[in-house]
Design an enzyme around this catalytic site. Sequence first.
Site, PDB file in Angstrom:
ATOM      1  CE  LYS A 238       0.036  -4.578   3.047  1.00  5.36           C
ATOM      2  NZ  LYS A 238      -0.434  -5.951   2.539  1.00  5.36           N
TER       3      LYS A 238
ATOM      4  CB  THR B 171      -0.977   0.037   1.379  1.00  2.00           C
ATOM      5  OG1 THR B 171      -1.418   1.334   1.414  1.00  2.00           O
ATOM      6  CG2 THR B 171      -0.003  -0.302   2.691  1.00  2.00           C
ATOM      7  CG  ASP B 172      -1.231   4.862  -0.995  1.00  6.43           C
ATOM      8  OD1 ASP B 172      -1.713   4.430   0.019  1.00  6.43           O
ATOM      9  OD2 ASP B 172      -1.758   5.782  -1.701  1.00  6.43           O
ATOM     10  CD  GLU B 173      -3.396   3.630   4.659  1.00  6.64           C
ATOM     11  OE1 GLU B 173      -3.071   3.520   5.875  1.00  6.64           O
ATOM     12  OE2 GLU B 173      -4.389   3.756   4.146  1.00  6.64           O
TER      13      GLU B 173
ATOM     14  CE1 TYR C 179      -3.479  -2.611   5.726  1.00  5.13           C
ATOM     15  CE2 TYR C 179      -3.226  -0.097   5.210  1.00  5.13           C
ATOM     16  CZ  TYR C 179      -3.397  -1.547   5.074  1.00  5.13           C
ATOM     17  OH  TYR C 179      -3.300  -2.004   3.382  1.00  5.13           O
TER      18      TYR C 179
HETATM   19  P1  NAD Z   1      -9.855  -7.477   2.102  1.00  3.26           P
HETATM   20  O1  NAD Z   1      -9.888  -6.855   3.465  1.00  3.26           O
HETATM   21  O2  NAD Z   1     -10.989  -6.946   1.338  1.00  3.26           O
HETATM   22  O3  NAD Z   1      -9.427  -8.731   1.877  1.00  3.26           O
HETATM   23  C1  NAD Z   1      -8.540  -9.476   2.514  1.00  3.26           C
HETATM   24  C2  NAD Z   1      -8.465 -11.065   2.311  1.00  3.26           C
HETATM   25  O4  NAD Z   1      -7.732 -11.566   3.112  1.00  3.26           O
HETATM   26  C3  NAD Z   1      -9.945 -11.493   2.690  1.00  3.26           C
HETATM   27  O5  NAD Z   1     -10.606 -12.360   1.882  1.00  3.26           O
HETATM   28  C4  NAD Z   1      -9.533 -12.291   4.219  1.00  3.26           C
HETATM   29  O6  NAD Z   1     -10.204 -13.298   4.235  1.00  3.26           O
HETATM   30  C5  NAD Z   1      -8.252 -12.499   3.744  1.00  3.26           C
HETATM   31  N1  NAD Z   1      -7.301 -12.864   4.938  1.00  3.26           N
HETATM   32  C6  NAD Z   1      -7.221 -12.247   5.954  1.00  3.26           C
HETATM   33  N2  NAD Z   1      -6.414 -12.655   6.840  1.00  3.26           N
HETATM   34  C7  NAD Z   1      -6.155 -14.089   6.449  1.00  3.26           C
HETATM   35  C8  NAD Z   1      -5.113 -15.005   6.967  1.00  3.26           C
HETATM   36  N3  NAD Z   1      -4.750 -14.673   8.281  1.00  3.26           N
HETATM   37  N4  NAD Z   1      -5.264 -15.912   6.034  1.00  3.26           N
HETATM   38  C9  NAD Z   1      -5.519 -16.135   4.940  1.00  3.26           C
HETATM   39  N5  NAD Z   1      -6.487 -15.240   4.379  1.00  3.26           N
HETATM   40  C10 NAD Z   1      -6.671 -14.068   5.181  1.00  3.26           C
HETATM   41  O7  NAD Z   1      -8.530  -6.379   1.392  1.00  3.26           O
HETATM   42  P2  NAD Z   1      -8.352  -5.744   0.046  1.00  3.26           P
HETATM   43  O8  NAD Z   1      -8.710  -4.281   0.244  1.00  3.26           O
HETATM   44  O9  NAD Z   1      -8.781  -6.467  -1.086  1.00  3.26           O
HETATM   45  O10 NAD Z   1      -6.729  -5.587   0.132  1.00  3.26           O
HETATM   46  C11 NAD Z   1      -5.810  -6.627  -0.328  1.00  3.26           C
HETATM   47  C12 NAD Z   1      -4.465  -6.367  -0.317  1.00  3.26           C
HETATM   48  O11 NAD Z   1      -4.209  -5.044  -1.006  1.00  3.26           O
HETATM   49  C13 NAD Z   1      -3.993  -6.254   1.179  1.00  3.26           C
HETATM   50  O12 NAD Z   1      -2.929  -6.623   1.367  1.00  3.26           O
HETATM   51  C14 NAD Z   1      -4.076  -4.628   1.156  1.00  3.26           C
HETATM   52  O13 NAD Z   1      -2.813  -4.188   2.248  1.00  3.26           O
HETATM   53  C15 NAD Z   1      -3.579  -4.373  -0.148  1.00  3.26           C
HETATM   54  N6  NAD Z   1      -3.987  -2.968  -0.577  1.00  3.26           N
HETATM   55  C16 NAD Z   1      -5.308  -2.539  -0.464  1.00  3.26           C
HETATM   56  C17 NAD Z   1      -5.791  -1.283  -1.089  1.00  3.26           C
HETATM   57  C18 NAD Z   1      -7.206  -0.861  -0.970  1.00  3.26           C
HETATM   58  O14 NAD Z   1      -7.522   0.458  -1.278  1.00  3.26           O
HETATM   59  N7  NAD Z   1      -8.096  -1.659  -0.390  1.00  3.26           N
HETATM   60  C19 NAD Z   1      -4.894  -0.350  -1.569  1.00  3.26           C
HETATM   61  C20 NAD Z   1      -3.514  -0.775  -1.664  1.00  3.26           C
HETATM   62  C21 NAD Z   1      -3.190  -1.996  -1.171  1.00  3.26           C
HETATM   63  O1  DAU Z   2      -4.052   3.959   0.307  1.00  2.02           O
HETATM   64  C1  DAU Z   2      -4.340   2.666   0.501  1.00  2.02           C
HETATM   65  C2  DAU Z   2      -5.235   2.203   1.491  1.00  2.02           C
HETATM   66  O2  DAU Z   2      -6.566   2.912   1.355  1.00  2.02           O
HETATM   67  C3  DAU Z   2      -5.288   0.703   1.625  1.00  2.02           C
HETATM   68  O3  DAU Z   2      -3.964   0.158   2.010  1.00  2.02           O
HETATM   69  C4  DAU Z   2      -6.272   0.096   2.945  1.00  2.02           C
HETATM   70  O4  DAU Z   2      -6.520  -1.054   2.785  1.00  2.02           O
HETATM   71  C5  DAU Z   2      -7.732   0.882   2.470  1.00  2.02           C
HETATM   72  O5  DAU Z   2      -8.662   0.657   3.608  1.00  2.02           O
HETATM   73  C6  DAU Z   2      -7.449   2.380   1.971  1.00  2.02           C
HETATM   74  O6  DAU Z   2      -7.348   3.102   3.451  1.00  2.02           O
HETATM   75  P1  DAU Z   2      -7.905   4.429   3.762  1.00  2.02           P
HETATM   76  O7  DAU Z   2      -7.703   4.554   5.212  1.00  2.02           O
HETATM   77  O8  DAU Z   2      -7.526   5.495   3.130  1.00  2.02           O
HETATM   78  O9  DAU Z   2      -9.352   4.215   3.347  1.00  2.02           O
HETATM   79  P2  DAU Z   2     -10.818   4.301   4.001  1.00  2.02           P
HETATM   80  O10 DAU Z   2     -11.658   3.743   2.977  1.00  2.02           O
HETATM   81  O11 DAU Z   2     -10.999   3.667   5.405  1.00  2.02           O
HETATM   82  O12 DAU Z   2     -10.893   5.713   4.367  1.00  2.02           O
HETATM   83  C7  DAU Z   2     -10.577   6.729   3.080  1.00  2.02           C
HETATM   84  C8  DAU Z   2     -10.829   8.066   3.536  1.00  2.02           C
HETATM   85  O13 DAU Z   2     -12.008   8.334   4.323  1.00  2.02           O
HETATM   86  C9  DAU Z   2     -10.141   8.574   5.158  1.00  2.02           C
HETATM   87  O14 DAU Z   2      -9.289   9.630   4.802  1.00  2.02           O
HETATM   88  C10 DAU Z   2     -10.860   8.341   6.212  1.00  2.02           C
HETATM   89  C11 DAU Z   2     -12.184   8.728   5.606  1.00  2.02           C
HETATM   90  N1  DAU Z   2     -13.372   8.244   6.072  1.00  2.02           N
HETATM   91  C12 DAU Z   2     -13.365   6.714   6.147  1.00  2.02           C
HETATM   92  C13 DAU Z   2     -14.429   6.173   6.799  1.00  2.02           C
HETATM   93  C14 DAU Z   2     -14.474   4.675   6.888  1.00  2.02           C
HETATM   94  C15 DAU Z   2     -14.475   8.996   6.634  1.00  2.02           C
HETATM   95  O15 DAU Z   2     -14.348  10.176   6.579  1.00  2.02           O
HETATM   96  N2  DAU Z   2     -15.259   8.335   7.088  1.00  2.02           N
HETATM   97  C16 DAU Z   2     -15.456   6.807   7.186  1.00  2.02           C
HETATM   98  O16 DAU Z   2     -16.654   6.515   7.814  1.00  2.02           O
END
Ligand code: NAD
Ligand code: DAU
Length: 350
Positions: A160, A131-133, A156
């Site tokens: 990562k 992730t970019d975080e 988190y």
């Molecule tokens: P998600 O939470 O939707 O899915 C995570 C999956 O991992 C789920 O299916 C869960 O059951 C599985 N999982 C969790 N713990 C596990 C374990 N111990 N063993 C086996 N499986 C397990 O997540 P996502 O949003 O699809 O993100 C996927 C990946 O991409 C993550 O590594 C996250 O850090 C990264 N990522 C997400 C975003 C985003 O915006 N969602 C952006 C950048 C990177």
């Molecule tokens: O940047 C990549 C990341 O983006 C991934 O690595 C994470 O897995 C993914 O969850 C996401 O993280 P964020 O914290 O940016 O996403 P989230 O959707 O939780 O929040 C987006 C923005 O909105 C953040 O500034 C927090 C704000 N927010 C979020 C929620 C859930 C609100 O204002 N209200 C809310 O209820």
Amino acid sequence: MKTILVTGGAGFIGSHVIRNLVQKHPEYRVINLDNLTYAGNLENLEDIKDQSNYQFVKGDIVDASFLSELFDTHTIDGVIHLAAESHVDRSIESPMDFINTNIIGTVNLLNACRTAWKDQLEGKLFYHISTDEVYGSLGKEGLFTEETAYDPRSPYSASKASSDHLVRAYHHTYGLPVVLSNCSNNYGPNQFPEKLIPLAIHNIIHMKPIPIYGKGENIRDWLFVKDHADAIELIFHKGETGRTYNIGGINEWTNIDLIRLLCRIMDQKLERREGTSESLITYVKDRAGHDMRYAIDSSRISDELGWSPSLTFEVGLEKTVDWYLENQQWMERVTSGAYQSYYQKQYEER
Ligand code: NAD
Ligand code: DAU
């Protein structure tokens, strides 16, 4: 026939990655390893579950002996590692789940690959999805490049970052063939409604308050999930071993502007009077340690591999809204049960 292990394939991004691989690569056997936590949902893969080159295995990456058996049973040629605890707010409440899955789980997988591939590294690849975080928080100016120093600020992102370091350490120390990518915020079909966009869509449908943390001025760089899945497929095949690629949407929005755009789209789709959804916006207590701005410089993946986002945000967001409106049963199923108590705990006292 190559066997590719995708971890976290029942989750949001993982399900799109699996679908891409299964449909576009009949020459691969794709194994989806997922523990089916609250975020994992096999319904996300209903359309491809009977394909002959797809197999689901339920298992926990934190369990090293389970992984070692899995690698003994299957000759695994490549791993695309997405399994993680992924929600920042949950990491603030329960950091240990993140330490276990994101750090211990990743190192268990690296160890399983090292053991299985000890006599033959050629043709093998461990692809770590990050992730970019990990880069921390930006001010008004600047972009995260692959050279930006790590500065994670939530449990988190720290978990990562730790997993990224371990992946690189196994490459440098043991010569494990690895590649990494760090992506910005994804949105699109199948995202669990704890994240901002699907949570807001869900609340708008039900005329519930849309919680905006702080002043809504935090900025995220949004990418449609299918564009991320395409980038992952490209990096898996064409990425240089040992290299990291940043992936972003070139699409920065303050949370409040994004929610206003979403509200306008929802009013049109639901045939509600203009302004109905916006009236649900409710400012609530800010997230602890809330990162101000993320924005990605994706010039490396664009220049070296020819990838760029395919959709404008307006089009991607409309597609996303359409999907949620057409799949309200999916939403109802994932928001019944445990979601209710999560939501109460997370939002009721804000
Ligand atoms: P998600 O939470 O939707 O899915 C995570 C999956 O991992 C789920 O299916 C869960 O059951 C599985 N999982 C969790 N713990 C596990 C374990 N111990 N063993 C086996 N499986 C397990 O997540 P996502 O949003 O699809 O993100 C996927 C990946 O991409 C993550 O590594 C996250 O850090 C990264 N990522 C997400 C975003 C985003 O915006 N969602 C952006 C950048 C990177
Ligand atoms: O940047 C990549 C990341 O983006 C991934 O690595 C994470 O897995 C993914 O969850 C996401 O993280 P964020 O914290 O940016 O996403 P989230 O959707 O939780 O929040 C987006 C923005 O909105 C953040 O500034 C927090 C704000 N927010 C979020 C929620 C859930 C609100 O204002 N209200 C809310 O209820």
